[in-house]
Design an enzyme around this catalytic site. Structure first.
Site, PDB file in Angstrom:
ATOM      1  N   ARG A 250       0.826  -1.226   0.000  1.00 13.94           N
ATOM      2  CA  ARG A 250       0.000   0.000   0.000  1.00 13.94           C
ATOM      3  C   ARG A 250       0.855   1.270   0.000  1.00 13.94           C
ATOM      4  NH1 ARG A 250      -3.102  -3.698  -0.412  1.00 13.94           N
ATOM      5  NH2 ARG A 250      -5.200  -3.890   0.479  1.00 13.94           N
TER       6      ARG A 250
ATOM      7  N   CYS B 116     -11.085  -0.017   3.176  1.00  9.25           N
ATOM      8  CA  CYS B 116     -10.517  -0.306   4.502  1.00  9.25           C
ATOM      9  C   CYS B 116      -9.933   0.951   5.122  1.00  9.25           C
ATOM     10  CB  CYS B 116      -9.422  -1.370   4.390  1.00  9.25           C
ATOM     11  SG  CYS B 116     -10.079  -3.031   4.214  1.00  9.25           S
TER      12      CYS B 116
ATOM     13  N   GLU C  58      -5.193   3.942   6.540  1.00 13.92           N
ATOM     14  CA  GLU C  58      -5.142   3.830   5.075  1.00 13.92           C
ATOM     15  C   GLU C  58      -5.929   4.982   4.441  1.00 13.92           C
ATOM     16  OE1 GLU C  58      -5.389  -0.039   3.158  1.00 13.92           O
ATOM     17  OE2 GLU C  58      -6.651   0.811   1.574  1.00 13.92           O
TER      18      GLU C  58
HETATM   19  P1  FAD Z   1      -8.139   8.862  -4.361  1.00 12.59           P
HETATM   20  O1  FAD Z   1      -8.966   8.212  -3.307  1.00 12.59           O
HETATM   21  O2  FAD Z   1      -8.780   9.869  -5.208  1.00 12.59           O
HETATM   22  O3  FAD Z   1      -6.833   9.472  -3.698  1.00 12.59           O
HETATM   23  C1  FAD Z   1      -6.055   8.711  -2.798  1.00 12.59           C
HETATM   24  C2  FAD Z   1      -4.648   9.290  -2.771  1.00 12.59           C
HETATM   25  O4  FAD Z   1      -4.050   9.110  -4.047  1.00 12.59           O
HETATM   26  C3  FAD Z   1      -4.623  10.817  -2.514  1.00 12.59           C
HETATM   27  O5  FAD Z   1      -3.443  11.121  -1.814  1.00 12.59           O
HETATM   28  C4  FAD Z   1      -4.524  11.391  -3.897  1.00 12.59           C
HETATM   29  O6  FAD Z   1      -3.965  12.673  -3.899  1.00 12.59           O
HETATM   30  C5  FAD Z   1      -3.607  10.367  -4.547  1.00 12.59           C
HETATM   31  N1  FAD Z   1      -3.755  10.346  -5.992  1.00 12.59           N
HETATM   32  C6  FAD Z   1      -4.885  10.180  -6.714  1.00 12.59           C
HETATM   33  N2  FAD Z   1      -4.605  10.210  -8.031  1.00 12.59           N
HETATM   34  C7  FAD Z   1      -3.272  10.431  -8.140  1.00 12.59           C
HETATM   35  C8  FAD Z   1      -2.376  10.579  -9.228  1.00 12.59           C
HETATM   36  N3  FAD Z   1      -2.779  10.533 -10.493  1.00 12.59           N
HETATM   37  N4  FAD Z   1      -1.069  10.776  -8.936  1.00 12.59           N
HETATM   38  C9  FAD Z   1      -0.618  10.840  -7.665  1.00 12.59           C
HETATM   39  N5  FAD Z   1      -1.424  10.703  -6.593  1.00 12.59           N
HETATM   40  C10 FAD Z   1      -2.730  10.503  -6.836  1.00 12.59           C
HETATM   41  N6  FAD Z   1      -7.602  -0.542  -1.844  1.00 12.59           N
HETATM   42  C11 FAD Z   1      -6.769  -1.582  -1.951  1.00 12.59           C
HETATM   43  O7  FAD Z   1      -5.549  -1.379  -1.964  1.00 12.59           O
HETATM   44  N7  FAD Z   1      -7.231  -2.855  -2.057  1.00 12.59           N
HETATM   45  C12 FAD Z   1      -8.551  -3.146  -2.073  1.00 12.59           C
HETATM   46  O8  FAD Z   1      -8.934  -4.299  -2.159  1.00 12.59           O
HETATM   47  C13 FAD Z   1      -9.476  -2.054  -1.991  1.00 12.59           C
HETATM   48  N8  FAD Z   1     -10.800  -2.276  -2.007  1.00 12.59           N
HETATM   49  C14 FAD Z   1     -11.646  -1.214  -1.954  1.00 12.59           C
HETATM   50  C15 FAD Z   1     -13.021  -1.463  -2.030  1.00 12.59           C
HETATM   51  C16 FAD Z   1     -13.914  -0.401  -1.992  1.00 12.59           C
HETATM   52  C17 FAD Z   1     -15.400  -0.670  -2.095  1.00 12.59           C
HETATM   53  C18 FAD Z   1     -13.434   0.933  -1.878  1.00 12.59           C
HETATM   54  C19 FAD Z   1     -14.380   2.101  -1.871  1.00 12.59           C
HETATM   55  C20 FAD Z   1     -12.074   1.173  -1.784  1.00 12.59           C
HETATM   56  C21 FAD Z   1     -11.175   0.094  -1.811  1.00 12.59           C
HETATM   57  N9  FAD Z   1      -9.795   0.314  -1.729  1.00 12.59           N
HETATM   58  C22 FAD Z   1      -8.944  -0.749  -1.857  1.00 12.59           C
HETATM   59  C23 FAD Z   1      -9.256   1.652  -1.448  1.00 12.59           C
HETATM   60  C24 FAD Z   1      -8.949   2.510  -2.700  1.00 12.59           C
HETATM   61  O9  FAD Z   1      -9.632   2.036  -3.837  1.00 12.59           O
HETATM   62  C25 FAD Z   1      -7.449   2.561  -2.981  1.00 12.59           C
HETATM   63  O10 FAD Z   1      -6.774   3.147  -1.894  1.00 12.59           O
HETATM   64  C26 FAD Z   1      -7.065   3.327  -4.253  1.00 12.59           C
HETATM   65  O11 FAD Z   1      -5.682   3.255  -4.448  1.00 12.59           O
HETATM   66  C27 FAD Z   1      -7.472   4.803  -4.235  1.00 12.59           C
HETATM   67  O12 FAD Z   1      -7.309   5.310  -5.545  1.00 12.59           O
HETATM   68  P2  FAD Z   1      -8.139   6.548  -6.090  1.00 12.59           P
HETATM   69  O13 FAD Z   1      -7.819   6.733  -7.525  1.00 12.59           O
HETATM   70  O14 FAD Z   1      -9.574   6.404  -5.756  1.00 12.59           O
HETATM   71  O15 FAD Z   1      -7.474   7.719  -5.261  1.00 12.59           O
HETATM   72  N1  EPU Z   2     -11.967 -10.839   9.735  1.00 15.76           N
HETATM   73  C1  EPU Z   2     -12.687 -10.866  10.888  1.00 15.76           C
HETATM   74  N2  EPU Z   2     -13.541  -9.827  11.163  1.00 15.76           N
HETATM   75  C2  EPU Z   2     -13.682  -8.774  10.325  1.00 15.76           C
HETATM   76  C3  EPU Z   2     -12.918  -8.731   9.137  1.00 15.76           C
HETATM   77  C4  EPU Z   2     -12.057  -9.785   8.858  1.00 15.76           C
HETATM   78  O1  EPU Z   2     -12.579 -11.801  11.683  1.00 15.76           O
HETATM   79  O2  EPU Z   2     -14.477  -7.881  10.652  1.00 15.76           O
HETATM   80  C5  EPU Z   2     -11.099 -11.983   9.404  1.00 15.76           C
HETATM   81  C6  EPU Z   2     -11.661 -12.788   8.237  1.00 15.76           C
HETATM   82  O3  EPU Z   2     -12.619 -13.720   8.670  1.00 15.76           O
HETATM   83  C7  EPU Z   2     -10.426 -13.435   7.665  1.00 15.76           C
HETATM   84  C8  EPU Z   2      -9.308 -12.414   7.962  1.00 15.76           C
HETATM   85  O4  EPU Z   2      -9.835 -11.549   8.972  1.00 15.76           O
HETATM   86  O5  EPU Z   2     -10.121 -14.619   8.361  1.00 15.76           O
HETATM   87  C9  EPU Z   2      -8.909 -11.612   6.721  1.00 15.76           C
HETATM   88  O6  EPU Z   2     -10.052 -10.905   6.224  1.00 15.76           O
HETATM   89  P1  EPU Z   2     -10.176 -10.474   4.689  1.00 15.76           P
HETATM   90  O7  EPU Z   2     -10.031 -11.683   3.832  1.00 15.76           O
HETATM   91  O8  EPU Z   2     -11.402  -9.662   4.535  1.00 15.76           O
HETATM   92  O9  EPU Z   2      -8.873  -9.604   4.418  1.00 15.76           O
HETATM   93  P2  EPU Z   2      -8.361  -8.289   5.110  1.00 15.76           P
HETATM   94  O10 EPU Z   2      -6.924  -8.525   5.422  1.00 15.76           O
HETATM   95  O11 EPU Z   2      -9.234  -7.829   6.200  1.00 15.76           O
HETATM   96  C10 EPU Z   2      -7.481  -7.233   2.896  1.00 15.76           C
HETATM   97  C11 EPU Z   2      -7.365  -5.836   2.346  1.00 15.76           C
HETATM   98  C12 EPU Z   2      -8.562  -5.463   1.499  1.00 15.76           C
HETATM   99  C13 EPU Z   2      -8.727  -6.487   0.384  1.00 15.76           C
HETATM  100  C14 EPU Z   2      -8.935  -7.853   1.042  1.00 15.76           C
HETATM  101  C15 EPU Z   2      -9.116  -8.963   0.015  1.00 15.76           C
HETATM  102  C16 EPU Z   2      -6.072  -4.373   3.782  1.00 15.76           C
HETATM  103  C17 EPU Z   2      -6.101  -3.302   4.809  1.00 15.76           C
HETATM  104  N3  EPU Z   2      -7.256  -4.865   3.409  1.00 15.76           N
HETATM  105  O12 EPU Z   2      -8.489  -7.227   3.883  1.00 15.76           O
HETATM  106  O13 EPU Z   2      -8.253  -4.190   0.896  1.00 15.76           O
HETATM  107  O14 EPU Z   2      -9.847  -6.167  -0.424  1.00 15.76           O
HETATM  108  O15 EPU Z   2      -7.776  -8.165   1.848  1.00 15.76           O
HETATM  109  O16 EPU Z   2      -7.924  -9.219  -0.629  1.00 15.76           O
HETATM  110  O17 EPU Z   2      -5.001  -4.731   3.314  1.00 15.76           O
HETATM  111  C18 EPU Z   2      -8.429  -1.836   1.182  1.00 15.76           C
HETATM  112  O18 EPU Z   2      -7.201  -1.805   1.267  1.00 15.76           O
HETATM  113  O19 EPU Z   2      -9.140  -0.778   1.203  1.00 15.76           O
HETATM  114  C19 EPU Z   2      -9.103  -3.121   1.043  1.00 15.76           C
HETATM  115  C20 EPU Z   2     -10.431  -3.250   1.013  1.00 15.76           C
END
Ligand code: FAD
Ligand code: EPU
Length: 305
Positions: free
Chosen positions: A182, A229, A295
């Site tokens: 990240r 997250c 995050e």
């Molecule tokens: P923004 O939210 O718009 O900005 C985030 C940061 O990036 C800010 O500092 C912004 O200034 C900077 N930024 C944006 N664009 C640029 C650019 N072109 N150049 C330089 N900096 C820039 N994240 C995960 O890692 N894994 C996941 O599984 C995941 N699942 C998600 C699920 C949901 C439903 C949601 C809502 C979010 C999830 N996220 C996840 C979080 C998010 O999508 C990531 O953090 C993503 O990288 C944010 O990108 P963004 O384009 O939306 O940036």
């Molecule tokens: N768990 C719980 N309670 C909860 C949530 C999770 O017990 O409320 C347990 C689950 O049962 C599982 C373990 O924790 O045994 C891991 O959970 P999960 O598979 O959901 O993964 P996570 O580590 O919580 C990460 C990323 C997500 C990404 C998922 C799937 C981070 C901070 N989060 O979640 O990324 O989508 O894996 O790959 O790294 C994000 O970064 O915004 C994000 C959504």
């Protein structure tokens, strides 16, 4: 006085900047997946020239808004959104750098929505980024955060990055950056304008199967308005699990809720304020015994309003 603010701060029609960027005062809630955020002057930039002009004053760069908690008062800086050609993609293989196994693409704009790109790569049989399926980011934001899942992250598929700062434009490779979980190692407000991808040729069905597999891990995530997250996983332990174990699932402040489905997601029940979300983040920090790094990105940073 902000020239774009009408009486009472109301939005007025868009203006064109000196270099032709569209500039409009808009509520940022429209651009965030949380659906929270007050007004700012949004610069829709379509070229490096327009970007350079936008960066002449204090600015922030907005991607897909999927990791942002923006104050209800908005932010005073210009908010830059990559548009037009900076949100277009050229996935044609570069013949000089591609072979039967690997493809290096043309430039993909930082403003390209990641989910559509991932679907397109799957259809083209290009593998490497399918682990990022379901991340509602733009390419630039996803690269800046090195967004990912346990099945893969953005830096798995990058060849070259173009980065723009007020000092100029440079091209770097992943090896030039200190990237990790990240984290791209790119300083804040250094703008990722475009990237070239390095991907492996594969059967489209194989890529689809990997996408479906990675997507399974999302089945337990909430479907409501959220910035994903809240905290990074400390030392590989699920922050969600830690928050859950602290008994915080379902905690509510105002109209923000710690999701019952996954405790690391804060959701907007409708009409939540940034202050509601901040209060839940403080509650989590107070109750979870393990230090966790945020995050979400807070605009402006607390104490910096
Ligand atoms: P923004 O939210 O718009 O900005 C985030 C940061 O990036 C800010 O500092 C912004 O200034 C900077 N930024 C944006 N664009 C640029 C650019 N072109 N150049 C330089 N900096 C820039 N994240 C995960 O890692 N894994 C996941 O599984 C995941 N699942 C998600 C699920 C949901 C439903 C949601 C809502 C979010 C999830 N996220 C996840 C979080 C998010 O999508 C990531 O953090 C993503 O990288 C944010 O990108 P963004 O384009 O939306 O940036
Ligand atoms: N768990 C719980 N309670 C909860 C949530 C999770 O017990 O409320 C347990 C689950 O049962 C599982 C373990 O924790 O045994 C891991 O959970 P999960 O598979 O959901 O993964 P996570 O580590 O919580 C990460 C990323 C997500 C990404 C998922 C799937 C981070 C901070 N989060 O979640 O990324 O989508 O894996 O790959 O790294 C994000 O970064 O915004 C994000 C959504």
């Amino acid at each position: 006085m902000d020239p774009l603010a009408g009486p009472g701060g109301a939005a007025v029609t868009a203006l064109l900047s000196r270099t032709g960027a569209r500039v409009e005062r808009l509520p940022l809630s429209r651009f965030t997946t949380l659906g929270v955020g007050g007004e700012a002057e949004v610069w829709f930039v379509e070229s490096h020239e327009q970007l350079a002009e936008a960066m002449e004053q204090p600015y922030r760069i907005l991607g897909g808004g999927s990791n942002l908690v923006i104050a209800d008062e908005g932010v005073p800086e210009r908010v830059i959104r990559l548009s037009g050609p900076l949100a277009e993609r050229d996935l044609t293989p570069d013949p000089a750098l591609s072979d039967d196994t690997w493809v290096v693409t043309g430039w993909v704009g930082g403003g390209v929505p990641l989910p559509g790109l991932i679907r397109q790569l799957q259809k083209l049989g290009l593998s490497g980024l399918e682990g990022t399926v379901g991340i509602p980011a733009q390419v630039g934001g996803a690269v800046w955060m090195n967004a990912g899942t346990r099945y893969g992250e953005m830096f798995d598929g990058l060849h070259t990055l173009e980065i723009v700062t007020p000092e100029g434009t440079r091209q770097v490779t992943p090896d030039d950056l200190n990237w990790g979980y990240r984290d791209s190692g790119i300083p804040r407000n250094h703008i990722v304008t475009r990237v070239r991808l390095r991907l492996r040729r594969a059967a489209p069905e194989e890529v689809l199967a990997k996408m479906d597999f990675a997507d399974q891990a999302r089945k337990g995530q909430p479907k409501m308005k959220t910035p994903g997250c809240a905290f990074k996983n400390p030392g590989g332990v699920s922050a969600g699990k830690l928050i859950d174990e602290a008994g915080l699932k379902g905690s509510r402040v105002g109209n923000a809720l710690i999701a019952p489905e996954h405790a690391n997601f804060i959701v907007n029940l409708g009409g939540a304020s940034a202050a509601d979300v901040h209060a839940l983040l403080a509650l989590i920090r107070d109750r979870v015994p393990v230090p966790m790094e945020l995050e979400y990105e807070l605009w402006p940073a607390p104490g910096n309003a």
